[in-house]
Design a protein around this motif. Structure first.
Motif, PDB file in Angstrom:
ATOM      1  N   ASP A   3       0.808  -1.222   0.000  1.00 42.27           N
ATOM      2  CA  ASP A   3       0.000   0.000   0.000  1.00 42.27           C
ATOM      3  C   ASP A   3       0.840   1.270   0.000  1.00 42.27           C
ATOM      4  N   ASN A   4       2.026   1.206   0.636  1.00 45.84           N
ATOM      5  CA  ASN A   4       2.833   2.428   0.678  1.00 45.84           C
ATOM      6  C   ASN A   4       3.757   2.573  -0.533  1.00 45.84           C
ATOM      7  N   GLU A   5       3.826   1.568  -1.402  1.00 46.18           N
ATOM      8  CA  GLU A   5       4.619   1.657  -2.627  1.00 46.18           C
ATOM      9  C   GLU A   5       3.754   2.195  -3.758  1.00 46.18           C
ATOM     10  N   ILE A   6       4.216   3.280  -4.386  1.00 47.92           N
ATOM     11  CA  ILE A   6       3.441   3.929  -5.449  1.00 47.92           C
ATOM     12  C   ILE A   6       4.024   3.618  -6.819  1.00 47.92           C
ATOM     13  N   TYR A   7       5.341   3.522  -6.871  1.00 46.35           N
ATOM     14  CA  TYR A   7       6.025   3.300  -8.148  1.00 46.35           C
ATOM     15  C   TYR A   7       7.321   2.562  -7.858  1.00 46.35           C
ATOM     16  N   SER A   8       7.728   1.692  -8.774  1.00 42.27           N
ATOM     17  CA  SER A   8       8.982   0.982  -8.611  1.00 42.27           C
ATOM     18  C   SER A   8       9.601   0.720  -9.982  1.00 42.27           C
ATOM     19  N   ASP A   9      10.924   0.856 -10.042  1.00 42.93           N
ATOM     20  CA  ASP A   9      11.664   0.561 -11.260  1.00 42.93           C
ATOM     21  C   ASP A   9      13.006  -0.009 -10.838  1.00 42.93           C
ATOM     22  N   LYS A  24       5.095   6.079   0.171  1.00 39.12           N
ATOM     23  CA  LYS A  24       4.341   7.005   1.008  1.00 39.12           C
ATOM     24  C   LYS A  24       4.601   6.609   2.460  1.00 39.12           C
ATOM     25  N   SER A  25       4.977   7.596   3.270  1.00 34.22           N
ATOM     26  CA  SER A  25       5.247   7.327   4.686  1.00 34.22           C
ATOM     27  C   SER A  25       3.932   7.110   5.432  1.00 34.22           C
ATOM     28  N   GLU A  26       4.053   6.736   6.699  1.00 36.27           N
ATOM     29  CA  GLU A  26       2.854   6.531   7.529  1.00 36.27           C
ATOM     30  C   GLU A  26       2.046   7.812   7.648  1.00 36.27           C
ATOM     31  N   LYS A  27       2.724   8.966   7.581  1.00 34.88           N
ATOM     32  CA  LYS A  27       2.037  10.270   7.659  1.00 34.88           C
ATOM     33  C   LYS A  27       1.467  10.699   6.308  1.00 34.88           C
ATOM     34  N   GLY A  28       1.753   9.932   5.259  1.00 34.97           N
ATOM     35  CA  GLY A  28       1.235  10.259   3.932  1.00 34.97           C
ATOM     36  C   GLY A  28       2.182  11.071   3.072  1.00 34.97           C
ATOM     37  N   ASP A  29       3.410  11.306   3.566  1.00 31.85           N
ATOM     38  CA  ASP A  29       4.395  12.062   2.792  1.00 31.85           C
ATOM     39  C   ASP A  29       5.082  11.148   1.776  1.00 31.85           C
ATOM     40  N   LEU A  30       5.359  11.700   0.593  1.00 30.72           N
ATOM     41  CA  LEU A  30       6.047  10.933  -0.446  1.00 30.72           C
ATOM     42  C   LEU A  30       7.561  11.026  -0.262  1.00 30.72           C
ATOM     43  N   TYR A  31       8.258   9.968  -0.628  1.00 29.25           N
ATOM     44  CA  TYR A  31       9.710   9.980  -0.647  1.00 29.25           C
ATOM     45  C   TYR A  31      10.205   9.014  -1.707  1.00 29.25           C
ATOM     46  N   LEU A  32      11.441   9.249  -2.126  1.00 28.06           N
ATOM     47  CA  LEU A  32      12.104   8.387  -3.109  1.00 28.06           C
ATOM     48  C   LEU A  32      13.114   7.542  -2.361  1.00 28.06           C
ATOM     49  N   LYS A  33      13.046   6.229  -2.567  1.00 30.07           N
ATOM     50  CA  LYS A  33      14.029   5.328  -1.959  1.00 30.07           C
ATOM     51  C   LYS A  33      14.849   4.730  -3.092  1.00 30.07           C
ATOM     52  N   ILE A  34      16.159   4.951  -3.030  1.00 33.43           N
ATOM     53  CA  ILE A  34      17.086   4.383  -4.003  1.00 33.43           C
ATOM     54  C   ILE A  34      17.871   3.306  -3.275  1.00 33.43           C
TER      55      ILE A  34
END
Length: 147
Positions: A3-9, A24-34
């Motif tokens: 549910d917290n993953e929006i996009y993956s490549d 998406k974090s628990e607070k609903g903020d977006l972040y990029l994880k490399i």
């Protein structure tokens, strides 16, 4: 994807795999994880970097600068010894490195005789002070008019 993953490549190159995930974090903020996963003799090594939304613009700018510098260092341009950029110089001196015309020479001679200073002439002709001094010398205006 959870549910917290929006996009993956992902990119796989040899023993390394790079993952780019927007989450998406628990607070609903977006972040990029490399993430980097590297196969080693003893298993896998994992490295992760998280870039949060408020830092993403600065991160991308720094990455672009780094990639540009990386490219310059990897493939140095042949500059024929030039340590300047004509385009950069033309931002302040529009006529820099363009050939002088007969009309330009005549105008320079007239303005020189009128007593215009080199700095003024540089502004009028859209060239730097050194170019004006060189042209005055080439046309022998100081010798010709005793100035």
């Amino acid at each position: 994807m959870s549910d917290n993953e929006i996009y993956s490549d992902k990119i796989t190159k040899g023993s390394r795999t790079y993952f780019f995930d927007i989450k998406k974090s628990e607070k609903g903020d977006l972040y990029l994880k490399i993430s980097e996963s590297k196969r080693t003799e003893s298993g896998f090594e994992h490295h992760r970097l998280k870039v949060f939304d408020e830092d993403l613009k600065d991160f991308v700018e720094a990455l672009k600068k780094s990639l540009t510098k990386f490219k310059e260092l990897k493939e140095p341009r042949q500059t024929n010894g030039k340590t300047y950029s004509v385009e950069k110089i033309r931002e302040t001196h529009q006529q820099a490195y363009l050939p002088w015309t007969t009309e330009d020479d005549n105008k320079l001679e007239l303005l020189f005789c009128e007593g215009k200073k080199v700095k003024e002439l540089a502004e009028i002709f859209g060239r730097n002070v050194g170019a004006i001094n060189s042209r005055i010398k080439k046309l022998e205006l100081k010798d010709k008019y005793g100035k």
